[in-house]
Design a protein around this motif. Structure first.
Motif, short mmCIF file in Angstrom:
data_model
loop_
_atom_site.label_atom_id
_atom_site.label_comp_id
_atom_site.label_asym_id
_atom_site.label_seq_id
_atom_site.Cartn_x
_atom_site.Cartn_y
_atom_site.Cartn_z
N MET A 1 6.55 6.91 -4.78
CA MET A 1 5.78 6.02 -5.60
C MET A 1 6.55 5.76 -6.89
O MET A 1 7.07 6.68 -7.50
N THR A 2 6.61 4.51 -7.24
CA THR A 2 7.30 4.09 -8.45
C THR A 2 6.28 3.87 -9.55
O THR A 2 5.19 3.36 -9.30
N THR A 3 6.63 4.24 -10.77
CA THR A 3 5.75 4.01 -11.92
C THR A 3 6.47 3.12 -12.90
O THR A 3 7.61 3.38 -13.29
N VAL A 4 5.80 2.04 -13.29
CA VAL A 4 6.32 1.13 -14.31
C VAL A 4 5.24 0.90 -15.35
O VAL A 4 4.06 1.08 -15.08
N THR A 5 5.65 0.50 -16.53
CA THR A 5 4.68 0.20 -17.58
C THR A 5 4.51 -1.31 -17.70
O THR A 5 5.33 -2.08 -17.19
N ALA A 18 10.06 -6.40 -6.13
CA ALA A 18 11.04 -5.53 -5.49
C ALA A 18 10.44 -4.19 -5.09
O ALA A 18 11.06 -3.15 -5.22
N THR A 19 9.22 -4.21 -4.58
CA THR A 19 8.57 -2.95 -4.24
C THR A 19 8.71 -2.67 -2.75
O THR A 19 8.37 -3.48 -1.90
N ASP A 20 9.23 -1.52 -2.43
CA ASP A 20 9.31 -1.06 -1.05
C ASP A 20 8.16 -0.11 -0.75
O ASP A 20 7.86 0.16 0.38
N GLY A 21 7.56 0.40 -1.79
CA GLY A 21 6.46 1.35 -1.64
C GLY A 21 5.36 1.05 -2.63
O GLY A 21 5.25 -0.06 -3.14
N ILE A 22 4.58 2.04 -2.92
CA ILE A 22 3.46 1.89 -3.84
C ILE A 22 4.00 1.94 -5.27
O ILE A 22 4.81 2.79 -5.62
N THR A 23 3.51 1.03 -6.11
CA THR A 23 3.92 0.98 -7.51
C THR A 23 2.69 1.19 -8.39
O THR A 23 1.70 0.47 -8.24
N LEU A 38 0.42 -2.55 -3.90
CA LEU A 38 0.73 -2.11 -2.54
C LEU A 38 1.53 -3.18 -1.81
O LEU A 38 1.25 -4.37 -1.98
N PRO A 39 2.46 -2.80 -0.97
CA PRO A 39 3.11 -3.78 -0.10
C PRO A 39 2.05 -4.37 0.84
O PRO A 39 1.09 -3.70 1.22
N TYR A 40 2.22 -5.62 1.22
CA TYR A 40 1.20 -6.31 2.01
C TYR A 40 0.94 -5.62 3.35
O TYR A 40 -0.21 -5.53 3.79
N ALA A 41 1.96 -5.09 3.98
CA ALA A 41 1.78 -4.42 5.27
C ALA A 41 0.87 -3.20 5.12
O ALA A 41 0.00 -2.96 5.96
N LEU A 42 1.03 -2.46 4.04
CA LEU A 42 0.17 -1.31 3.79
C LEU A 42 -1.24 -1.76 3.42
O LEU A 42 -2.22 -1.17 3.86
N TYR A 43 -1.34 -2.82 2.64
CA TYR A 43 -2.65 -3.36 2.27
C TYR A 43 -3.45 -3.75 3.50
O TYR A 43 -4.65 -3.48 3.59
#
Length: 82
Positions: A1-5, A18-23, A38-43
């Motif tokens: 999981m990536t964390t951004v502000t 540019a998300t490959d996973g959960i942000t 969430l990436p659309y496939a996971l959603y």
């Protein structure tokens, strides 16, 4: 999981694409979680579960505690029959 502000997103909007996973998106000043991307496939996989939870939460607010317990019992029976 990536964390951004939120500040990172304002400076580099491409971080949202540019998300490959959960942000996890945090408030830039308070460092509190604000959103999850969430990436659309996971959603597509979790969409029905999210809708079910929102439905239950809305009924919990509308019903008193006894009626909500009865609602949950009925809900389980309906799911078993489906």
């Amino acid at each position: 999981m990536t964390t951004v502000t939120t500040t990172d997103i304002l400076r580099h909007p491409a971080l949202l694409n540019a998300t490959d996973g959960i942000t996890l998106i945090e408030d830039g000043r308070r460092h509190e979680p604000k959103s999850v991307l969430l990436p659309y496939a996971l959603y597509k996989k979790v969409r029905e579960q999210i809708e079910d939870e929102l439905y239950l939460m809305s009924n919990q607010k509308a019903l008193n505690s006894d009626a909500y317990k009865e609602f949950l019992e009925i809900e389980e029976v309906i799911e078993d029959l489906a």
